[in-house]
Design an enzyme around this catalytic site. Structure first.
Site, short mmCIF file in Angstrom:
data_model
loop_
_atom_site.label_atom_id
_atom_site.label_comp_id
_atom_site.label_asym_id
_atom_site.label_seq_id
_atom_site.Cartn_x
_atom_site.Cartn_y
_atom_site.Cartn_z
N ARG A 29 24.02 7.40 1.81
CA ARG A 29 24.73 8.48 2.49
C ARG A 29 26.20 8.56 2.07
O ARG A 29 27.06 8.97 2.85
CB ARG A 29 24.63 8.34 4.01
CG ARG A 29 23.22 8.55 4.54
CD ARG A 29 23.20 8.48 6.07
NE ARG A 29 21.83 8.51 6.57
CZ ARG A 29 21.46 8.07 7.77
NH1 ARG A 29 22.36 7.57 8.59
NH2 ARG A 29 20.21 8.13 8.16
N ARG A 33 29.23 12.87 6.00
CA ARG A 33 30.15 13.22 7.08
C ARG A 33 31.41 12.37 7.17
O ARG A 33 32.36 12.77 7.83
CB ARG A 33 29.40 13.15 8.42
CG ARG A 33 28.28 14.15 8.53
CD ARG A 33 27.56 14.06 9.86
NE ARG A 33 26.85 12.78 10.00
CZ ARG A 33 26.18 12.43 11.10
NH1 ARG A 33 26.15 13.24 12.14
NH2 ARG A 33 25.56 11.28 11.15
N ARG A 42 31.26 21.82 4.79
CA ARG A 42 30.26 22.10 5.83
C ARG A 42 30.77 23.18 6.78
O ARG A 42 30.03 24.09 7.16
CB ARG A 42 29.95 20.81 6.59
CG ARG A 42 29.05 20.95 7.82
CD ARG A 42 27.61 21.21 7.45
NE ARG A 42 26.79 21.37 8.64
CZ ARG A 42 26.14 20.38 9.25
NH1 ARG A 42 26.21 19.15 8.76
NH2 ARG A 42 25.40 20.60 10.31
N ASP A 79 17.49 15.89 1.68
CA ASP A 79 16.93 15.28 2.88
C ASP A 79 15.47 14.95 2.64
O ASP A 79 14.79 15.64 1.87
CB ASP A 79 17.07 16.21 4.09
CG ASP A 79 16.79 15.49 5.40
OD1 ASP A 79 17.72 14.84 5.93
OD2 ASP A 79 15.65 15.55 5.88
N TYR A 153 7.42 11.96 10.91
CA TYR A 153 8.12 13.18 11.33
C TYR A 153 7.15 14.35 11.46
O TYR A 153 7.24 15.16 12.39
CB TYR A 153 9.21 13.54 10.32
CG TYR A 153 10.42 12.65 10.38
CD1 TYR A 153 11.47 12.93 11.26
CD2 TYR A 153 10.53 11.54 9.56
CE1 TYR A 153 12.60 12.13 11.31
CE2 TYR A 153 11.66 10.72 9.60
CZ TYR A 153 12.68 11.02 10.48
OH TYR A 153 13.79 10.21 10.53
#
Length: 344
Positions: A29, A33, A42, A79, A153
């Protein structure tokens, strides 16, 4: 693997079994963020999924940490749920709630879905754009979720701590669950093969929820489909290394590496590094397992964690990385300090 001077790329040398000092480094990652430049883009562009399907924006995000820190590897910004989206589930990301997939397959049937494989095309275009802009000595890693984790998922329609819905289906209706695993595996093969064709130098399989399974279920739903996928990818792309990340595998990690025949084994922060080192061939490249919280804390915790890993990995093919994704509130200065300590 991309047609380029592989001998120059330290990360690929390591994945081929060579020892490089200092070890190549990247962080799970690393594009995301915790970076102000990511947050700015973003805010400008909008949703996470919109960014992932915008090749220009996704390529920029992939390259941001390379420009800032000089990491040895660029990891594709995308993703693991692109595959179920392409298989026909509706995918949304809600701020503060995480991803949602509809309809959940605990209530719907796989054959009711209408495939939408056009979703793969923008991801492949992102790979092409990144490889065109990335320095030749830097590696580009593509990735996908491993079949079991993706299935958790798809069955529940969302992430869950215990993966109860998928585990229940696997016990109560193993034939149906195996059909789902096979379908995910087949789609993932095409998706990853497309990433290699677009320029990815290596691939990583994320089995984020493998730790929730018993030994026998781990063998059936993690090792077996991963071994199939690795064999099929290797038949198509024999020069492309494949990293396996069975998060939470614990004592099952050596068996995973041996039976799946991945090129390298990635370790989470809870893995017993000494046990893994002692129970895998010393030629098997390892990646990880610095605790993301040690990086976030910085100072003595970071220095001790790095020293422990470097001592255990001495003389072994190794890529320095975290045991999981970097925390969004990790100070930039701590990442800079990690690189300073590692590279000096």
């Amino acid at each position: 693997m991309a047609d380029m001077p592989v001998f120059m790329i330290d990360a690929i040398r390591v994945l081929s079994g060579q020892t490089v000092s200092p070890a190549p480094v990247w962080l799970m990652r690393q594009a995301g963020r915790y970076l102000p430049e990511y947050r700015a883009l973003r805010a400008e562009k909008g949703s996470f999924l919109g960014l992932a399907y915008d090749p220009e924006a996704a390529a920029e995000i992939t390259l941001q940490p390379i420009r800032r820190f000089g990491f040895d590897v660029a990891i594709l910004f995308s993703d693991i749920l692109i595959v179920p989206h392409a298989m026909g589930q509706d995918l949304t990301f809600t701020e503060g709630e995480g991803p949602r997939l509809k309809p959940p397959l605990e209530a719907a049937r796989l054959e009711e879905l209408t495939p939408a494989r056009q979703h793969y095309a923008p991801i492949w275009e992102t790979v092409r754009r990144v490889r065109a802009q990335l320095a030749p000595e830097k590696a580009l890693f593509g990735f996908a979720g491993s079949p079991y984790t993706v299935a958790t998922y798809m069955v529940a329609g969302e992430g869950s701590k215990e993966q109860a819905a998928a585990r229940l289906m696997a016990y109560a209706d193993p034939g149906r669950f195996e059909e789902l695993i096979r379908a995910i595996s087949a789609d993932t093969l095409e998706y990853l093969s497309g990433q290699v064709a677009a320029g990815a130098d290596a691939l990583m399989l994320f089995d984020s929820w493998s730790g929730s399974l018993s030994v026998s279920e781990f063998e059936r739903w993690v090792i077996a489909p991963t071994a199939w996928l690795v064999a099929e990818l290797r038949a198509r792309h024999p020069a492309t290394p494949i990293i396996g990340f069975p998060r939470g595998a614990g004592s099952k990690a050596p068996a995973y590496a041996r039976e799946t025949q991945v090129s390298a084994l990635a370790l989470d922060e809870a893995a017993d590094l000494e046990f893994v080192v002692a129970n895998t061939p010393d030629t098997l490249p390892l990646q990880g397992n610095l605790d993301p919280m040690a990086l976030k804390a910085g100072g003595a915790a970071l220095e001790a964690g790095l020293a422990r890993i470097r001592e255990a990995m001495a003389g072994r093919p190794h890529i320095l990385n975290l045991g999981h994704g970097i925390d969004r509130f990790t100070p930039i200065s701590h990442v800079e300090r990690l690189l300073e300590l590692h590279r000096r």
